[in-house]
Design a protein around this motif. Sequence first.
Motif, PDB file in Angstrom:
ATOM      1  N   GLN A  76       0.877  -1.118  -0.107  1.00  0.00           N
ATOM      2  CA  GLN A  76       0.018   0.058  -0.037  1.00  0.00           C
ATOM      3  C   GLN A  76       0.849   1.321   0.106  1.00  0.00           C
ATOM      4  OE1 GLN A  76      -2.172  -0.185   3.633  1.00  0.00           O
ATOM      5  NE2 GLN A  76      -0.519  -0.156   4.952  1.00  0.00           N
ATOM      6  N   LYS A  77       2.157   1.042   0.284  1.00  0.00           N
ATOM      7  CA  LYS A  77       3.174   2.386   0.427  1.00  0.00           C
ATOM      8  C   LYS A  77       3.478   2.444  -1.035  1.00  0.00           C
ATOM      9  CE  LYS A  77       2.888   3.193   4.626  1.00  0.00           C
ATOM     10  NZ  LYS A  77       2.040   4.752   4.928  1.00  0.00           N
ATOM     11  N   LEU A  78       4.060   3.610  -1.413  1.00  0.00           N
ATOM     12  CA  LEU A  78       4.589   3.926  -2.929  1.00  0.00           C
ATOM     13  C   LEU A  78       5.552   3.421  -3.216  1.00  0.00           C
ATOM     14  CD1 LEU A  78       3.779   5.914  -5.274  1.00  0.00           C
ATOM     15  CD2 LEU A  78       5.378   7.457  -4.013  1.00  0.00           C
ATOM     16  N   TYR A  79       6.682   2.732  -2.338  1.00  0.00           N
ATOM     17  CA  TYR A  79       8.089   2.301  -3.013  1.00  0.00           C
ATOM     18  C   TYR A  79       8.007   1.135  -3.862  1.00  0.00           C
ATOM     19  CZ  TYR A  79      12.533   0.054  -2.556  1.00  0.00           C
ATOM     20  OH  TYR A  79      13.592  -0.650  -2.864  1.00  0.00           O
ATOM     21  N   ILE A  80       7.064   0.171  -3.499  1.00  0.00           N
ATOM     22  CA  ILE A  80       6.964  -1.017  -4.907  1.00  0.00           C
ATOM     23  C   ILE A  80       6.661  -0.506  -5.939  1.00  0.00           C
ATOM     24  CG2 ILE A  80       4.680  -1.833  -3.976  1.00  0.00           C
ATOM     25  CD1 ILE A  80       7.875  -3.746  -4.752  1.00  0.00           C
ATOM     26  N   HIS A  81       5.773   0.585  -5.809  1.00  0.00           N
ATOM     27  CA  HIS A  81       5.071   1.275  -7.181  1.00  0.00           C
ATOM     28  C   HIS A  81       6.314   1.996  -7.901  1.00  0.00           C
ATOM     29  CE1 HIS A  81       1.252  -0.423  -5.862  1.00  0.00           C
ATOM     30  NE2 HIS A  81       1.745   0.130  -4.612  1.00  0.00           N
ATOM     31  N   LEU A  82       6.855   2.765  -7.016  1.00  0.00           N
ATOM     32  CA  LEU A  82       8.035   3.413  -7.666  1.00  0.00           C
ATOM     33  C   LEU A  82       9.179   2.231  -8.352  1.00  0.00           C
ATOM     34  CD1 LEU A  82       9.373   5.958  -4.862  1.00  0.00           C
ATOM     35  CD2 LEU A  82       8.022   6.344  -7.079  1.00  0.00           C
ATOM     36  N   CYS A  83       9.283   1.437  -7.675  1.00  0.00           N
ATOM     37  CA  CYS A  83      10.404   0.128  -8.301  1.00  0.00           C
ATOM     38  C   CYS A  83       9.807  -0.568  -9.486  1.00  0.00           C
ATOM     39  CB  CYS A  83      10.452  -1.026  -7.255  1.00  0.00           C
ATOM     40  SG  CYS A  83      11.472  -0.715  -5.587  1.00  0.00           S
ATOM     41  N   LEU A  84       8.326  -0.683  -9.633  1.00  0.00           N
ATOM     42  CA  LEU A  84       7.665  -1.062 -10.955  1.00  0.00           C
ATOM     43  C   LEU A  84       7.964  -0.046 -12.122  1.00  0.00           C
ATOM     44  CD1 LEU A  84       4.594  -2.973  -9.443  1.00  0.00           C
ATOM     45  CD2 LEU A  84       6.847  -3.965 -10.761  1.00  0.00           C
ATOM     46  N   MET A  85       7.864   1.206 -11.739  1.00  0.00           N
ATOM     47  CA  MET A  85       8.055   2.363 -12.470  1.00  0.00           C
ATOM     48  C   MET A  85       9.338   2.379 -13.107  1.00  0.00           C
ATOM     49  SD  MET A  85       5.679   5.481 -11.440  1.00  0.00           S
ATOM     50  CE  MET A  85       4.497   5.230  -9.957  1.00  0.00           C
ATOM     51  N   LYS A  86      10.581   2.196 -12.308  1.00  0.00           N
ATOM     52  CA  LYS A  86      11.687   2.106 -12.382  1.00  0.00           C
ATOM     53  C   LYS A  86      12.027   1.287 -13.378  1.00  0.00           C
ATOM     54  CE  LYS A  86      16.394   3.252 -12.028  1.00  0.00           C
ATOM     55  NZ  LYS A  86      17.179   4.233 -12.906  1.00  0.00           N
ATOM     56  N   TYR A  87      11.687  -0.039 -13.037  1.00  0.00           N
ATOM     57  CA  TYR A  87      11.983  -1.329 -13.739  1.00  0.00           C
ATOM     58  C   TYR A  87      11.502  -1.126 -15.220  1.00  0.00           C
ATOM     59  CZ  TYR A  87      11.939  -6.270 -14.954  1.00  0.00           C
ATOM     60  OH  TYR A  87      11.895  -7.433 -15.653  1.00  0.00           O
ATOM     61  N   LEU A  88      10.285  -0.500 -15.458  1.00  0.00           N
ATOM     62  CA  LEU A  88       9.710  -0.210 -16.894  1.00  0.00           C
ATOM     63  C   LEU A  88      10.532   0.769 -17.729  1.00  0.00           C
ATOM     64  CD1 LEU A  88       5.945  -0.829 -16.189  1.00  0.00           C
ATOM     65  CD2 LEU A  88       7.436  -2.250 -17.400  1.00  0.00           C
ATOM     66  N   LEU A  89      11.000   1.836 -16.764  1.00  0.00           N
ATOM     67  CA  LEU A  89      11.562   3.118 -17.359  1.00  0.00           C
ATOM     68  C   LEU A  89      13.098   2.551 -17.834  1.00  0.00           C
ATOM     69  CD1 LEU A  89      11.365   5.994 -17.911  1.00  0.00           C
ATOM     70  CD2 LEU A  89      12.576   6.521 -15.750  1.00  0.00           C
ATOM     71  N   ASN A  90      13.652   1.517 -17.146  1.00  0.00           N
ATOM     72  CA  ASN A  90      15.102   1.132 -17.383  1.00  0.00           C
ATOM     73  C   ASN A  90      14.998   0.450 -18.895  1.00  0.00           C
ATOM     74  OD1 ASN A  90      16.215   2.065 -15.227  1.00  0.00           O
ATOM     75  ND2 ASN A  90      16.109  -0.012 -14.303  1.00  0.00           N
ATOM     76  N   ILE A  91      13.843  -0.036 -19.222  1.00  0.00           N
ATOM     77  CA  ILE A  91      13.740  -0.681 -20.578  1.00  0.00           C
ATOM     78  C   ILE A  91      13.232   0.510 -21.614  1.00  0.00           C
ATOM     79  CG2 ILE A  91      12.318  -2.215 -21.869  1.00  0.00           C
ATOM     80  CD1 ILE A  91      11.892  -3.898 -19.516  1.00  0.00           C
ATOM     81  N   VAL A  92      12.137   1.427 -21.268  1.00  0.00           N
ATOM     82  CA  VAL A  92      11.830   2.460 -22.358  1.00  0.00           C
ATOM     83  C   VAL A  92      13.016   3.565 -22.321  1.00  0.00           C
ATOM     84  CG1 VAL A  92      10.099   4.162 -22.281  1.00  0.00           C
ATOM     85  CG2 VAL A  92       9.627   1.842 -21.449  1.00  0.00           C
ATOM     86  N   ALA A  93      13.572   3.898 -21.178  1.00  0.00           N
ATOM     87  CA  ALA A  93      14.525   4.995 -21.241  1.00  0.00           C
ATOM     88  C   ALA A  93      15.849   4.575 -20.655  1.00  0.00           C
ATOM     89  CB  ALA A  93      13.743   6.184 -20.706  1.00  0.00           C
ATOM     90  N   PRO A  94      16.630   3.706 -21.150  1.00  0.00           N
ATOM     91  CA  PRO A  94      17.961   3.348 -20.501  1.00  0.00           C
ATOM     92  C   PRO A  94      18.507   4.496 -20.439  1.00  0.00           C
ATOM     93  CG  PRO A  94      17.608   2.090 -22.681  1.00  0.00           C
ATOM     94  CD  PRO A  94      16.336   3.116 -22.569  1.00  0.00           C
ATOM     95  N   GLY A  95      19.466   4.584 -19.203  1.00  0.00           N
ATOM     96  CA  GLY A  95      20.265   5.500 -18.866  1.00  0.00           C
ATOM     97  C   GLY A  95      19.452   7.002 -18.233  1.00  0.00           C
ATOM     98  N   ASN A  96      18.320   6.643 -17.647  1.00  0.00           N
ATOM     99  CA  ASN A  96      17.335   7.717 -16.957  1.00  0.00           C
ATOM    100  C   ASN A  96      18.031   8.053 -15.663  1.00  0.00           C
ATOM    101  OD1 ASN A  96      15.936   6.067 -14.732  1.00  0.00           O
ATOM    102  ND2 ASN A  96      15.824   4.538 -16.561  1.00  0.00           N
ATOM    103  N   ARG A  97      17.663   9.030 -15.100  1.00  0.00           N
ATOM    104  CA  ARG A  97      18.043   9.736 -14.204  1.00  0.00           C
ATOM    105  C   ARG A  97      17.124   9.627 -12.842  1.00  0.00           C
ATOM    106  NH1 ARG A  97      18.727  15.045 -15.114  1.00  0.00           N
ATOM    107  NH2 ARG A  97      19.829  15.205 -13.207  1.00  0.00           N
ATOM    108  N   MET A  98      16.158   8.672 -12.998  1.00  0.00           N
ATOM    109  CA  MET A  98      15.208   8.823 -11.852  1.00  0.00           C
ATOM    110  C   MET A  98      15.800   8.301 -10.496  1.00  0.00           C
ATOM    111  SD  MET A  98      11.887   6.176 -11.697  1.00  0.00           S
ATOM    112  CE  MET A  98      10.589   6.247 -10.462  1.00  0.00           C
ATOM    113  N   THR A  99      16.697   7.486 -10.363  1.00  0.00           N
ATOM    114  CA  THR A  99      17.442   7.578  -9.069  1.00  0.00           C
ATOM    115  C   THR A  99      17.948   8.770  -8.447  1.00  0.00           C
ATOM    116  OG1 THR A  99      17.756   5.158  -9.650  1.00  0.00           O
ATOM    117  CG2 THR A  99      18.881   5.929  -7.948  1.00  0.00           C
TER     118      THR A  99
END
Length: 300
Positions: free
Chosen positions: A246-269
Amino acid sequence: MFEKKPTTVDQQLALLKHRGLHIESEIDAVHYLSHISYYRLGEYWHSMQADKETHTFKPESKFSDVIALYCFDRELRLLLFDTIEKLEISLRTKMIYHLSHEFDPWWFQNFEIFSDSLALVKTLTSLEDEISRSKDSIIKNHFKKYKDDGRFPPAWKTLEQTSFGALSKLYGNLKNTIGSKDLIAKEFGAVNHTYLPSWLQSIAQIRNLCAHHARLWNRNLPGTVKLLTKPPMPWIEDVPKQHEFQKLYIHLCLMKYLLNIVAPGNRMTEKIVHLFEKYPNVDPNALGMKEFWQNEALWK
């Protein structure tokens, strides 16, 4: 019966001081209360209250910390909105491409490839509303040129008008036997159709919160997500327990996981780390962040 009457900004300020909130600058406080409603800011000072009935504040509670939380949350929403935009465009592109090739440009109207006909009717009704309101020259020119064609414009025109939520519903409603459903999931690192629908639903909910300027900080999110046991791409070792979803963290992780595929080299971290550094009074636990989260393979 509800009998509370509206209060002036001066009355709101006096009430906060009476309840024990330290106001460092009354001029600044009046400014913020004039531009951000008392009720909205209340979502950020609620956790600072020692007594939720009398609304008295804990010792050392400061108005400046309330504003810092508010600003942190605002910047977090902007960061995630930017992230979700990339994911939305990628999902839209993949659905248009793969399903149009597997079937035809009007696959989204094909009841034979969807599991829930009633849900599809609702999605198509929403799509029709979007199309009818659209001022897009592509849509207007299409209807002008093909006025005798009673169908929607083809997928590459129609689905550019639809929301992330509608896209996620269309994808989730596809029958599991549809080849493109597995293919799209595989291209997103989700292996097959089992997992991706819940990820998209989660992201769509968060996108709606961002779009409506709703609080993300310290919010319990509805729904849950299905996680892969062995994802093909870098993931996290310290996985939250089911009750922590129910907390945001795991959902952030899923976004990051997908973003690493869609936009490699992203600066989300880097952007999230900077946000916590900019607002040191923000407790990462309110978002469910794990200790040393940025050292996980996913976030590197």
